[in-house]
Design a protein around this motif. Structure first.
Motif, short mmCIF file in Angstrom:
data_model
loop_
_atom_site.label_atom_id
_atom_site.label_comp_id
_atom_site.label_asym_id
_atom_site.label_seq_id
_atom_site.Cartn_x
_atom_site.Cartn_y
_atom_site.Cartn_z
N GLU A 123 0.84 -1.30 -0.23
CA GLU A 123 -0.12 0.10 -0.07
C GLU A 123 0.84 1.27 0.01
O GLU A 123 1.09 1.85 0.90
CB GLU A 123 -0.89 -0.09 1.19
CG GLU A 123 -2.06 0.96 1.24
CD GLU A 123 -3.31 0.38 0.23
OE1 GLU A 123 -4.19 1.06 -0.05
OE2 GLU A 123 -3.13 -0.83 -0.20
N SER A 126 -0.24 5.66 -1.41
CA SER A 126 -0.90 6.71 -0.38
C SER A 126 0.13 7.35 0.29
O SER A 126 0.17 8.51 0.71
CB SER A 126 -1.75 5.90 0.84
OG SER A 126 -0.99 4.84 1.26
N GLN A 127 1.44 6.83 0.28
CA GLN A 127 2.93 7.46 0.50
C GLN A 127 3.60 8.04 -0.49
O GLN A 127 4.13 9.14 -0.49
CB GLN A 127 3.49 6.53 1.49
CG GLN A 127 2.93 6.08 2.69
CD GLN A 127 3.70 4.96 3.37
OE1 GLN A 127 3.98 3.88 2.73
NE2 GLN A 127 4.32 5.23 4.49
N HIS A 141 2.15 -0.84 -5.76
CA HIS A 141 1.12 -0.52 -5.00
C HIS A 141 -0.26 -1.60 -5.62
O HIS A 141 -0.60 -1.62 -6.67
CB HIS A 141 0.57 0.87 -5.20
CG HIS A 141 -0.69 1.23 -4.75
ND1 HIS A 141 -0.83 1.56 -3.43
CD2 HIS A 141 -1.79 1.63 -5.05
CE1 HIS A 141 -1.85 1.92 -2.89
NE2 HIS A 141 -2.81 1.91 -4.03
N TYR A 214 2.83 -0.92 4.76
CA TYR A 214 3.45 0.68 4.68
C TYR A 214 4.91 0.65 4.88
O TYR A 214 5.18 -0.03 6.02
CB TYR A 214 2.50 1.69 5.49
CG TYR A 214 0.96 1.63 4.82
CD1 TYR A 214 0.56 2.71 4.25
CD2 TYR A 214 0.15 0.77 5.44
CE1 TYR A 214 -0.79 2.77 3.73
CE2 TYR A 214 -1.44 1.00 5.15
CZ TYR A 214 -1.75 1.65 4.29
OH TYR A 214 -2.87 1.83 3.84
#
Length: 241
Positions: A123, A126-127, A141, A214
């Motif tokens: 994931e 999102s970063q 991702h 993450y």
């Protein structure tokens, strides 16, 4: 005269009896010494065997890969990274599920109070807009994370967070980046060392969530900076010896 002879005879018999007892004791001691010599020889042999024996090694999980490094390690099995859904309370660990499951007794109806286990997705978008490509060389991702359980021929393995190289005298199994879930999600999480050369299953890029990974960054304060740097992604390495 007769009394003196009788006394001497009695003393001689007593001495003869004592000598017989001493001889028997000496024979027993000799047998005990022989037994101890045999036991000592066995102990010497056992010590020599221990010195030359190769111990069974150690086991570790290589997150993000389906193979083990060619450095004296062998693959036990490859499979799928799994765990509790990111938005549910329950177990914290990432777990490496076998790629070829076998079943015992089962009931295929949904159970209201059964804890579910989900696959794990990278994931990173999102970063990072490149989906983590700057760290892993490709956009990971929403892809599902594989895993491999490996056996090293060396008896000790350790994951060192904060380094991507082993200390002198240790052999690198793999290096990468520290990952975990997010603190804003309901599910607890532990840390795992994700291989810097991570792979994924072909065609699995659909977002289905589940257990999520993450990248982990340093937060200065109680964590000393330097040597750490605020917001810098934490490396990791798995080493054996």
């Amino acid at each position: 005269m007769a009394a003196a002879i009788q006394t001497l005879t009695a003393r001689l018999e007593a001495i003869t009896t004592e000598m017989a007892q001493l001889t028997a004791q000496n024979q027993k001691l000799a047998a005990d010494v022989q037994t101890l010599n045999v036991q000592n020889s066995q102990l010497v042999s056992d010590v020599q065997t221990l010195k030359t024996t190769s111990f069974d090694g150690s086991v570790y999980t290589r997150w993000g890969r389906t193979t083990c490094p060619q450095n004296g390690s062998e693959l036990i099995y490859a499979g799928f990274s799994g765990g509790n859904a990111y938005n549910k309370n329950g177990a914290a660990d990432y777990i490496c599920l076998s790629g070829d499951p076998l079943w015992g007794v089962y009931d295929d109806s949904a159970q209201a109070y059964a804890l579910k286990i989900y696959g794990t997705e990278y994931e990173f978008s999102s970063q990072f807009s490149d989906g983590g490509a700057r760290f892993f060389g490709q956009n990971l991702h929403d892809h599902d994370a594989p895993c491999a359980v490996c056996r090293s021929s060396r008896p000790t393995t350790v994951m060192i967070p904060g380094r991507n190289q082993c200390y002198p005298g240790w052999t690198m199994e793999y290096a990468g980046y520290l990952v975990s879930g997010l603190d804003i999600h309901a599910a607890p999480t532990n840390y795992a060392c994700l291989d810097a050369n991570s792979e994924w299953e072909v065609g699995d890029g659909e977002s289905k969530d589940g257990k999520l990974m993450y990248l982990v960054e340093a937060a200065c304060g109680s964590l000393r900076c330097p040597p750490y740097v605020e917001n810098r992604e934490i490396t990791c390495v798995v080493c054996s010896k």
